[in-house]
Motif scaffolding. Structure first.
Motif: not given
Lengths: 443, 315
Positions: A289-294, A299-304, A349-359
């Motif tokens: 969530t945080r890195f999607d903003k910056a 700009k970035y990818e998630v890999i194993p 817990g998995m679906k927070p509002d925009a800008g919040q990270r899931p718990v």
């Protein structure tokens, strides 16, 4: 004479008032034992995730009518505050934090044992997740709440600009890190302002060992190895030594890690990936969530994590629910814990509002479908890594001292580049062996 | 300074009593004895609750393996043996001493220089003095975070940019065992010097101007004036500063914790970061308490030592 006595009386009165004030100040506060008081919950959270928890607890109160007092201490102060409350024998009723606290809490008697058979909905929980709440003697002292696996975040735009493939092996990872460090991947004309790898290398809470353990496992090494329920120190094995030597090369030879890595805590580390100072970060999926903003979602990818000599094992742990000792509300404690692992609470817990990270990262409840809830291929990667390549730290009675001492030795090895890896790891092994014996778990 | 104050207060109290003892009815004598204590009572009670009881509790905990919900286990002096035998504590003690001495000396020298420069009554000086004093009132944790940014050890860092203008650097600052302790020390001096300056300014204001004038008439150089008039006159202020600074130096924690967390390679680990790590990260509260008690004893001895030395010199 008369005046004197009056003054004496006034002084006596003033003294009495002062005594009263001090005494009343002492006796105020603790409300434990009051059955009508709300159930007190603490989580190790920052401002955005606090809001997510608030929503979950509100849903609980709406459903059951049991009020929740949720006023957790600051993120960085969490461990300290728990100790303070323990000293006054007034712990919160429920605590949600890392599974890493299981050992220390159990050892100090903070926890109430969980009876799995009496726990509503226990069969719906993933069996592997239950292991996060299991102590060395096979008993359960916590209920799983969220699980996750570490994944590698890579600056896709940088990688593509330099024409490099997605790294699949350690060699490719090291080469990519080297190019990020020397070839000006952000194209600002300054080849010296970017680095390859974000490595939170502080010894605080044993962070460095947390990060390095992934690579140690990928080389087939370990901190403690298990066979038949018994543990043995493995930190000086050839495989571990190989991994540490490879990591040391990143810090000392190619210098692809951020130059302030060795005093960096995770909270600071996030900033450097965010600000484009370094392009490779092995971390948990909660950062999306945080890195999607910056730096930005595209700009970035998630890999194993790329494979080392012995595979691509990564740390897969999570948060658990601790029912704390000394609570007057054991029934409510259990009820809340049961609610927290229900599909309803897990999805909140998995679906927070925009800008919040899931718990809740990966749900511990079988009936919650990661694909359906997140609808994000990156989370599918995380789920796949968790299913295939993730492992936790061992269930020794208390793993914290092992992590701490390993972090201190690694920090020292990476800081003093001339040091002898094999000798230092042997010394560490001796100390860990002593710790293992003192925890009465030696083989 | 403190001891003399307490001494005079005590003898003052005594004088009142002997004076009032002249043929007073016993009840009244009792009242006179009690009243000063009643006035002290609120403060004493607060001290009792917030200082002495926790201190006693700390000493008690240092003899146990602390497990609040399982019952503490008596371990005698084992915790102390672990502290005194631990290599990391030795290393921390070493760093603490270097840091305490360096910060005390550095802050005092710079504070003295600032005090000499900023002594006077002009309005502009008042403003400059306030500005210089700001680091003291800023929260240490915030100061630490800001210095961490300033110290960023690659070329983009603020201090490294400054260094590059004069052809130096980039320095590793906090992130290499060779430079980290000095970098922490510099922050300590930056924060401590203005405080020393204020105390020394107060001392300077108390010096009789005529002494400087007669010295000037006798043809003294500036250095001679400082050496033979200013410094001797500042002796009480310097003693107080030394006592305070050595105590402050020994229990240094926040700036180190925020700046480096004790790393890299334990090169900035000080006594209190070690105690903190044991107490709150590894939950070894008994050992951590033992470490604190040792630090307390060292501080106590040091304070008494300074006081004794002073009294002997003044006697």
């Amino acid at each position: 004479m008369q005046r004197r006595t009056a003054r004496t009386r006034t002084a006596l009165f003033a003294g009495a008032v002062a005594v009263g004030l001090v005494l009343s100040a002492c006796s105020g506060g603790a409300q434990q034992g009051d059955p009508n008081a709300p159930i007190e919950v603490w989580t190790r959270s920052q401002d955005d995730t606090k809001k997510v928890y608030e929503k979950i607890f509100k849903a609980f109160t709406d459903k059951t009518g049991i009020p929740v007092n949720y006023n957790p201490p600051p993120f960085n102060d969490f461990d300290k505050r728990v100790q303070e409350r323990a000293q006054s024998k007034d712990l919160p009723d429920l605590v949600i934090t890392d599974t890493g606290s299981l050992g220390p809490y159990r050892k100090q008697g903070f926890l109430v044992e969980v009876d799995r058979n009496a726990f509503a909905g226990q069969g719906d929980l993933v069996e592997r997740a239950w292991n996060n709440g299991k102590t060395a003697d096979g008993k359960y002292f916590a209920v799983p709440f969220s699980t996750q696996a570490q994944v590698l975040l890579v600056r896709k735009d940088w990688r593509e600009k330099l024409g490099k493939p997605v790294p699949k092996t350690w060699e490719e990872l090291a080469a990519l890190a080297n190019d990020f460090t020397t070839k000006d991947p952000d194209g600002n004309g300054d080849a010296k302002d970017t680095f390859g790898i974000v490595a939170p290398g502080s010894t605080d809470r044993g962070y460095l060992a947390w990060w390095a353990a992934n690579y140690i496992w990928q080389a087939g090494g370990d901190i403690l190895s298990e066979s038949g329920g018994e543990y043995k120190v493995a930190v000086n094995s050839p495989q571990t030594t190989q991994a540490v030597n490879w990591l040391k090369g990143l810090f000392c030879d190619t210098k692809v890690t951020l130059p302030n890595s060795l005093t960096m805590v995770t909270n600071d580390a996030h900033n450097y990936f965010e600000q484009g100072k370094a392009g490779i970060y092995l971390t948990g999926p909660y950062m999306f969530t945080r890195f999607d903003k910056a730096p930005g979602k595209d700009k970035y990818e998630v890999i194993p994590s790329p494979a080392g000599p012995s595979g691509s094992t990564v740390l897969g742990e999570g948060e658990v629910i601790y029912q704390m000792a000394g609570s007057a509300k054991t029934a409510e404690q259990k009820k809340l814990a049961e609610f927290l692992v229900s599909p309803e609470a897990q999805q909140l817990g998995m679906k927070p509002d925009a800008g919040q990270r899931p718990v809740v990262r990966l749900s511990v409840n079988k009936n919650v479908d990661v694909k359906a809830v997140y609808n994000d291929p990156r989370w599918d990667t995380v789920a796949k890594v968790y299913a295939e390549n993730a492992r936790p730290f061992p269930n020794v009675p208390n793993f914290q001292p092992f992590r701490q001492q390993t972090a201190e030795t690694l920090n020292s090895l990476f800081a003093k580049c001339g040091s002898d890896v094999s000798a230092e790891l042997t010394k560490l092994a001796g100390n860990l062996d002593k710790e293992l014996k003192s925890q009465k778990a030696a083989q | 300074m403190t001891l003399t104050d307490v001494g005079s207060a005590a003898s003052g109290g005594g004088a009142v009593e002997s004076h009032s003892a002249r043929r007073r009815p016993p009840r009244r004598r009792l009242a006179v004895t009690i009243i000063p204590w009643l006035f002290l009572l609120p403060a004493l009670l607060l001290f009792l609750v917030f200082k002495y009881v926790p201190m006693a509790e700390g000493i008690r905990l240092s003899l146990f393996e602390v497990r609040p919900f399982l019952g503490d286990l008596w371990v005698g002096l084992d915790n102390y043996a672990r502290v005194l035998g631990d290599e990391r504590f030795h290393n921390a003690l070493n760093n603490t001493l270097i840091l305490a001495i360096g910060q005390t000396a550095g802050a005092m020298l710079i504070g003295f220089g600032l005090a000499l420069l900023l002594e006077g009554t002009a309005r502009s000086l008042w403003f400059v003095r306030s500005a210089v004093f700001l680091p003291v009132v800023a929260a240490t944790a915030v100061v630490g975070e800001i210095w961490r940014l300033l110290y960023y050890p690659a070329e983009g860092g603020f201090l490294n940019s400054l260094l590059s203008w004069v052809g130096l650097g980039p320095s590793t600052f906090l992130d290499h065992p060779d430079t980290s302790l000095w970098s922490v020390m510099a922050v300590g001096i930056w924060k401590g010097a203005p405080y020393d300056m204020v105390i020394l300014l107060a001392g300077l204001a108390g010096i009789d101007r005529q002494l400087y004038e007669s010295a000037a008439i006798d043809g003294c150089t500036t250095w001679q004036r400082i050496r033979y008039i200013t410094l001797p006159a500042l002796r009480p202020a310097i003693t107080i500063l030394l006592t305070l600074a050595s105590i402050r130096g020994l229990r240094v924690f926040t700036e180190v914790y925020v700046l480096t967390g004790g790393g890299p390679a334990g090169s900035t680990d000080v006594w209190m970061t070690r105690v903190f790590s044991l107490g709150f990260e590894t939950s070894e509260l008994g050992v951590a308490s033992a470490g604190s008690v040792v630090l307390f004893l060292v501080t106590l001895l040091l304070t008494l030592g300074v006081q004794l030395l002073r009294r002997r010199r003044e006697a």
